[in-house]
Write an enzyme that holds these catalytic residues in place. Sequence first.
Site, PDB file in Angstrom:
ATOM      1  N   SER A 135      79.808 -26.098  -5.421  1.00 43.17           N
ATOM      2  CA  SER A 135      79.808 -24.716  -5.903  1.00 43.17           C
ATOM      3  C   SER A 135      79.795 -24.674  -7.422  1.00 43.17           C
ATOM      4  O   SER A 135      80.416 -25.500  -8.088  1.00 43.17           O
ATOM      5  CB  SER A 135      81.037 -23.953  -5.393  1.00 43.17           C
ATOM      6  OG  SER A 135      81.022 -22.634  -5.888  1.00 43.17           O
ATOM      7  N   LYS A 189      83.252 -24.921   2.225  1.00 35.35           N
ATOM      8  CA  LYS A 189      82.292 -24.302   1.302  1.00 35.35           C
ATOM      9  C   LYS A 189      81.750 -22.999   1.887  1.00 35.35           C
ATOM     10  O   LYS A 189      81.523 -22.017   1.158  1.00 35.35           O
ATOM     11  CB  LYS A 189      81.144 -25.277   1.016  1.00 35.35           C
ATOM     12  CG  LYS A 189      80.002 -24.699   0.162  1.00 35.35           C
ATOM     13  CD  LYS A 189      80.488 -24.160  -1.177  1.00 35.35           C
ATOM     14  CE  LYS A 189      79.364 -23.954  -2.178  1.00 35.35           C
ATOM     15  NZ  LYS A 189      78.258 -23.118  -1.751  1.00 35.35           N
ATOM     16  N   HIS A 192      84.396 -20.425   1.362  1.00 36.41           N
ATOM     17  CA  HIS A 192      84.350 -20.130  -0.078  1.00 36.41           C
ATOM     18  C   HIS A 192      83.270 -19.085  -0.358  1.00 36.41           C
ATOM     19  O   HIS A 192      83.493 -18.096  -1.068  1.00 36.41           O
ATOM     20  CB  HIS A 192      84.071 -21.421  -0.856  1.00 36.41           C
ATOM     21  CG  HIS A 192      83.580 -21.234  -2.262  1.00 36.41           C
ATOM     22  ND1 HIS A 192      82.293 -20.810  -2.549  1.00 36.41           N
ATOM     23  CD2 HIS A 192      84.186 -21.416  -3.459  1.00 36.41           C
ATOM     24  CE1 HIS A 192      82.139 -20.736  -3.851  1.00 36.41           C
ATOM     25  NE2 HIS A 192      83.271 -21.097  -4.425  1.00 36.41           N
ATOM     26  N   ASN A 193      82.090 -19.269   0.222  1.00 38.81           N
ATOM     27  CA  ASN A 193      80.994 -18.328   0.006  1.00 38.81           C
ATOM     28  C   ASN A 193      81.285 -16.968   0.635  1.00 38.81           C
ATOM     29  O   ASN A 193      80.892 -15.932   0.096  1.00 38.81           O
ATOM     30  CB  ASN A 193      79.686 -18.894   0.571  1.00 38.81           C
ATOM     31  CG  ASN A 193      79.113 -19.993  -0.304  1.00 38.81           C
ATOM     32  OD1 ASN A 193      79.815 -20.558  -1.141  1.00 38.81           O
ATOM     33  ND2 ASN A 193      77.853 -20.308  -0.110  1.00 38.81           N
TER      34      ASN A 193
END
Length: 491
Positions: A135, A189, A192-193
């Site tokens: 990221s 991830k 996270h997005n």
Amino acid sequence: MEASTALSRIGLAGLAVMGQNLALNVAEKGFPISVYNRTTSKVDETVKRAEDEGRLPLFGHYSPRDFVLSIQRPRSVVILVKAGAPVDQTIAALSDHMEPGDCIIDGGNEWYENTERRMQEVSNKGLLYLGMGVSGGEEGARFGPSLMPGGSHQAYTNIKDILEKVAAQVEDGPCVTYIGEGGSGNFVKMVHNGIEYGDMQLISEAYDVLKHVGGLSNDELAEIFAEWNRGELESFLIEITSDIFRVKDDLGDGHLVDKILDKTGMKGTGKWTVQQAAELSVAAPTIAASLDCRYLSGLKEERENAAEVLKQAGLKEEVGSLAQGIDKKRLIDDVRQALYASKICSYAQGMNLLRAKSVEKGWNLNFGELARIWKGGCIIRAVFLDRIKKAYKRNPNLASLLVDPEFAGEMVQRQAAWRRVVGLAISAGISTPGMCASLAYFDTYRRARLPANLVQAQRDLFGAHTYERVDRPGSFHTEWKKVAHGVGALN
């Protein structure tokens, strides 16, 4: 640099901008790196950049075999290509030349189950595998991203020194840690997005209220967001939002932001997050609302038509009348507090989803450590992530951020302002689905008793699904219609 007879420490295949930048980052940290791309011009371009940016130890190769054989054993190869079939094709091309003990690291936004499938497939050849979330966008890849590697611990150990130098650096260490087994790195991830989707939606709602109810100009908005970035909301997204409001249109009058078509793109990780929340029975309404808004933004022509039809039907805009008597200073402070409280709810939802998946898969995720590695390099980096880290350090089994004593106090302090903003937006006809979803989540979670008793009674009436009682154990069923009309008895 020209191809060297000395072996490189690591390799990277896939030289779009993210791949190029990550390779240059590795080389700049002093680790010789081999690079490969099917399109040879990308190899030449990357080699030239390495030369121009300081004669960095980066070496280009033009065939999978030459590329793989240029890396020292046990080989570690990062692939940064489009998720899906291209990853499988790249693995097939490279693995033919790799040996047992070598490792493949997929740095793309991949569906975690694809990572787990590939992990099993390459293990048949004795190869190790990591699925690594990256990221920070193009700039992060070049100067320090947040890295989320999951899979083979041995593979992580082989390149730990490289990852720790390449990652963003914060006061308590590099923004990388071993996430866990299987597809945990990709899953983290993905969430996270999803949190990123929520963050961006909430910021856009704050902008909408300030602009249309507060009547604030872009120049004023730039200053407000810059001021917010010096306080509790300090973060990458607040910082860049301030910058966006400062940019004038070089193709016409006014500011560029006002000329951008109001349709938001997406690549799928937000959708995956919401789907997983549903699969795991985890409430994530803020993230879901942000996804819905992206879908609705795509209906530009339908929205324009609806606006006209409803205007002709007599719908009046309420924004103008509300804006006349508004106290701008109070509105700005209220929106700041509403944004902060809503963000806490969004992060709480993301963390709860990670916890549920960790339990299901046995990943044993360290939530405080996840908050720490998100403090730098990544898109959702924010000063309050340090406080999330401390909350999980105080209580690793924390049920929700909303019940951490510090965050609970902040939510209570901000709820009056939060309710004023949401109420004002509703009165003005301005949609704030993210803030509304966050507030509804907070109000639902904090109530010891909900109207779910009525819903369960309805389910028992039409489907005999039974119910539990608050005053005695067991499952019960009632012939509701018979009892209601005096022709039966409770069972």
